[in-house]
Write an enzyme that holds these catalytic residues in place. Structure first.
Site, PDB file in Angstrom:
ATOM      1  N   GLU A   1      36.006-103.806  11.391  1.00  0.00           N
ATOM      2  CA  GLU A   1      34.638-104.332  11.514  1.00  0.00           C
ATOM      3  C   GLU A   1      34.559-105.616  12.344  1.00  0.00           C
ATOM      4  OE1 GLU A   1      36.031-103.177   8.802  1.00  0.00           O
ATOM      5  OE2 GLU A   1      34.690-101.697   7.881  1.00  0.00           O
TER       6      GLU A   1
ATOM      7  N   PHE B   1      32.442-101.221  -7.874  1.00  0.00           N
ATOM      8  CA  PHE B   1      33.395-100.914  -6.813  1.00  0.00           C
ATOM      9  C   PHE B   1      32.846-101.397  -5.463  1.00  0.00           C
ATOM     10  CE2 PHE B   1      34.971 -97.872  -3.553  1.00  0.00           C
ATOM     11  CZ  PHE B   1      36.284 -98.301  -3.559  1.00  0.00           C
ATOM     12  N   GLN B   2      33.646-102.138  -4.764  1.00  0.00           N
ATOM     13  CA  GLN B   2      33.309-102.702  -3.437  1.00  0.00           C
ATOM     14  C   GLN B   2      32.046-103.557  -3.463  1.00  0.00           C
ATOM     15  OE1 GLN B   2      33.619 -99.397  -0.577  1.00  0.00           O
ATOM     16  NE2 GLN B   2      35.752 -99.979  -0.266  1.00  0.00           N
TER      17      GLN B   2
ATOM     18  N   LYS C   1      22.226 -99.674  -1.979  1.00  0.00           N
ATOM     19  CA  LYS C   1      22.264 -98.228  -1.736  1.00  0.00           C
ATOM     20  C   LYS C   1      20.996 -97.538  -2.257  1.00  0.00           C
ATOM     21  CE  LYS C   1      25.535 -94.427  -1.743  1.00  0.00           C
ATOM     22  NZ  LYS C   1      26.854 -93.972  -2.158  1.00  0.00           N
TER      23      LYS C   1
ATOM     24  N   MET D   1      48.713-122.061  23.617  1.00  0.00           N
ATOM     25  CA  MET D   1      47.975-123.321  23.495  1.00  0.00           C
ATOM     26  C   MET D   1      48.523-124.169  22.349  1.00  0.00           C
ATOM     27  SD  MET D   1      45.855-125.259  24.812  1.00  0.00           S
ATOM     28  CE  MET D   1      44.532-124.637  25.826  1.00  0.00           C
TER      29      MET D   1
HETATM   30  C1  LIG Z   1      41.765-116.403  14.840  1.00  0.00           C
HETATM   31  C2  LIG Z   1      42.485-117.617  15.311  1.00  0.00           C
HETATM   32  N1  LIG Z   1      43.628-117.995  14.710  1.00  0.00           N
HETATM   33  C3  LIG Z   1      44.302-119.089  15.153  1.00  0.00           C
HETATM   34  C4  LIG Z   1      43.825-119.829  16.199  1.00  0.00           C
HETATM   35  C5  LIG Z   1      44.565-121.072  16.672  1.00  0.00           C
HETATM   36  N2  LIG Z   1      44.998-120.887  18.055  1.00  0.00           N
HETATM   37  C6  LIG Z   1      44.322-121.410  19.106  1.00  0.00           C
HETATM   38  S1  LIG Z   1      44.985-121.007  20.568  1.00  0.00           S
HETATM   39  C7  LIG Z   1      46.233-120.156  19.824  1.00  0.00           C
HETATM   40  C8  LIG Z   1      47.285-119.481  20.642  1.00  0.00           C
HETATM   41  C9  LIG Z   1      46.744-118.347  21.442  1.00  0.00           C
HETATM   42  O1  LIG Z   1      47.806-117.596  21.951  1.00  0.00           O
HETATM   43  P1  LIG Z   1      47.576-116.490  23.028  1.00  0.00           P
HETATM   44  O2  LIG Z   1      46.453-115.623  22.651  1.00  0.00           O
HETATM   45  O3  LIG Z   1      48.867-115.805  23.295  1.00  0.00           O
HETATM   46  O4  LIG Z   1      47.067-117.294  24.287  1.00  0.00           O
HETATM   47  P2  LIG Z   1      47.814-118.417  25.172  1.00  0.00           P
HETATM   48  O5  LIG Z   1      47.440-119.737  24.617  1.00  0.00           O
HETATM   49  O6  LIG Z   1      49.288-118.157  25.103  1.00  0.00           O
HETATM   50  O7  LIG Z   1      47.251-118.204  26.544  1.00  0.00           O
HETATM   51  C10 LIG Z   1      46.109-120.199  18.439  1.00  0.00           C
HETATM   52  C11 LIG Z   1      47.062-119.580  17.484  1.00  0.00           C
HETATM   53  C12 LIG Z   1      42.597-119.405  16.765  1.00  0.00           C
HETATM   54  N3  LIG Z   1      42.004-120.078  17.756  1.00  0.00           N
HETATM   55  N4  LIG Z   1      41.975-118.292  16.330  1.00  0.00           N
END
Ligand SMILES: Cc1ncc(C[n+]2csc(CCOP(=O)(O)OP(=O)(O)O)c2C)c(N)n1
Length: 565
Positions: A49, A111-112, A161, A472
């Protein structure tokens, strides 16, 4: 005419012009799905979802229409939550329709059963719990109105529902009356004249262009203002596209990973004209030292955003298109050549550090790959992204000439947004050239939607900037945690094989000389294609304003000796 509540729902959705919905059926929304078969609507069956939420969101951002996502009660509804929060943070108009247990079971842990209106109260613009069929028509009418007007946002309708099954007389409410909800339209003439006077007096003005300009479709008015009074334009991440990248007055992106010359211009400006942006911490840095010399005009439709982070001299409440349209007649032509010369000087200094001007050294840099994608798509693709370095490099190195071509999660920063959002974008116009620029981490969060892409026959090109890191976060660890890489090295599967398992052709690219041919392959292959770019693992996004630091206190890319190629 007597109809079931579920039929009434679809009757209303048809009247709202809904052509496509994204979702998954389950016990608590089966009557809705059963009734759907009688209506001319396309349903996209997602794999999770969260995907439905991002698809509806991507659809809404790219088209300006309201997106619709559906889920059953309990886990179906809670799986939407990340997508709802993402839409909320970026003011995206999406109506979420969830099934709920029978009204008489509510509160009994049936349920749910999950209290999804309770859960989503802080992350929706408004939400409803519907317990009777008689309420449905009115609620749906209001929900769409609330979602798309004023400052747009997500609205959730949770329908028990029994309300879906019960029959009742269907009367479509032609009018809606919401006495407590009256978004401001435009600002009074006296205030507009004051704004025009402030613009006239400014020597170093700058426009801060935010997402609101795109949402209210006011970018042309903003461009006219900029050109008439020769005011440079800095854009937020979500404001990108409001000013053509090639316009000499365009300063690119501001903020944490904004252009250095753009941030310096803000810090030295004597007037900020903030349009549909909310002074988020990612664009201001330290509030105490933010734009210290500038008077500030803030045009905003949501009064709660004004004076929230930055106290301004002149707030103008209203819809940007109306406010700018009414302001323009008061604005005189002006020139600010000295100011622009100063900014050009800063820009030249920035160029000397820019990775894009580095000669080919045999390494595959994400910035270079993104620039190649820009060339291969003639700058005309619509791009979605995940969140991380690749997202910032896309903002920096894919110059957008048009609005609504860069669809990305800004406020929430939701990894996993890219793939499903792209499918939503594709549904707005199937002839669009849609690309996902993703990170290997972000891609893995919603890669299940590859199946949905194939099932829908969508032509979407996916380019993974695979640095084998949560890049990042790794960069923050390098800069601020002495390179202690806690939980950021990322083992991924063979993405080409994953693509092929879905029937999607894929390529792995490891060297600069393979990039062009791979992009040609993607362009010439009909349908979806996945490209897995093995990019430099420890490259950093520059400039960077550390969180909470002064906006002018940027970590800059070291100047590189231009010796060997
Ligand atoms: C759902 C979620 N979980 C954790 C983060 C924290 N976070 C920000 S950037 C990042 C790394 C992203 O890695 P990737 O998608 O491989 O992109 P890159 O930075 O390597 O280009 C994380 C874990 C986030 N922004 N969103």
């Amino acid at each position: 005419m007597e109809l079931s509540g579920a039929e009434i729902l679809w009757e209303c959705l048809m009247r709202e012009g809904v052509e496509v919905v994204f979702g998954i059926p389950g016990g608590a929304n089966m009557p809705i799905y059963d009734a759907m078969l009688k209506y001319p609507v396309h349903h996209v069956l997602v794999r999770h979802e969260q995907g439905a939420a991002h698809m509806a969101d991507g659809y809404a951002r790219a088209s300006g229409k309201v997106g619709v996502a559906m889920a059953t009660s309990g886990p179906g509804a809670t799986n939407l939550v990340t997508g709802i929060a993402t839409a909320m943070m970026d003011s995206s108009p999406v109506v979420f329709i969830t099934g709920q247990v029978h009204a008489h079971l509510i509160g009994g842990d049936a349920f749910q059963e999950t209290d999804v209106t309770g859960i989503t109260l802080p992350i929706t613009k408004h939400n409803y719990l519907v317990t009777r069929a008689e309420e449905i028509a009115q609620v749906v009418r209001e929900a769409f109105y609330i979602a798309r007007t004023g400052r747009p946002g997500p609205v959730l309708i949770d329908i028990c529902k029994n309300a879906q099954i019960q029959k009742t007389e269907f009367v479509y409410p032609e009018k809606i009356q919401l006495p407590g909800y009256q978004p401001p339209r435009t600002a009074p003439a006296a205030e507009l004249k004051k704004a025009a006077q402030m613009i006239k007096e400014a020597r170093r003005p700058i426009i801060l262009a935010g997402h609101g300009l795109l949402i209210s479709r006011a970018y042309r008015e903003m461009q006219e203002l900029a050109h008439r009074a020769q005011i440079p334009v800095a854009m937020t991440l979500l404001g990108i596209g409001s000013m053509p990248a090639s316009d000499p007055l365009n300063l690119g992106m501001m903020g944490m990973h904004g252009e250095a010359y753009c941030n310096l211009a803000i810090q030295n400006a004597d007037l900020l004209i903030a349009l549909g942006m909310r002074f988020d911490d990612r664009v201001t840095g330290n509030l105490k030292t933010y734009a210290p010399h500038a008077r500030k005009i803030h045009v905003e439709i949501d009064p709660s955003e004004v004076h929230k982070n930055v106290v301004v001299d002149l707030p103008l409440f209203g819809d940007l298109k109306a406010v700018l349209g009414d302001l323009l007649p008061y604005v005189e032509e002006a020139r600010h050549d000295e100011w622009l010369d100063q900014i050009e000087e800063w820009r030249a200094e920035s160029d000397s550090r820019d990775i894009i001007y580095w000669p080919d050294d045999g390494k595959l840099y994400t910035a270079h790959v993104i620039r190649s994608i820009w060339e291969a798509t003639q700058g005309k693709a619509t791009l979605t992204t995940g969140v991380g370095q690749h997202q910032m490099w896309t903002a920096q190195y894919y110059p957008f000439e048009e609005p609504y071509r860069f669809i990305t999660s800004g406020g929430a920063g939701t990894m996993g947004f890219g793939v499903p959002a792209a499918l939503g974008v594709w549904f707005t116009d199937k002839s669009r050239d849609v690309w996902v620029i993703d990170g290997d981490g972000s891609f893995q969060m919603t890669q299940a939607e590859l199946s949905t892409i194939v099932q829908e026959g969508a032509s979407i090109k996916i380019a993974i900037m695979n640095n084998h890191f949560l890049g990042m976060v790794r960069q923050w660890q390098e800069f601020f945690f002495d390179s202690r890489y806690a939980a950021t090295p990322l083992h991924g599967p063979d993405f080409v094989k994953i693509a092929e398992a879905h029937g999607i052709p894929g390529r792995r690219i490891t060297k600069p000389e393979e990039v062009k041919e791979a992009l040609q392959f993607a362009n010439q292959t009909p349908g979806p294609v996945l490209l897995d770019f093995f990019v430099e693992m420890e490259e950093a996004v520059y400039p960077m304003v550390p969180a909470g630091a002064d906006l002018h206190d940027m970590i800059r890319r070291p100047v590189r000796e231009k010796t060997t190629a």
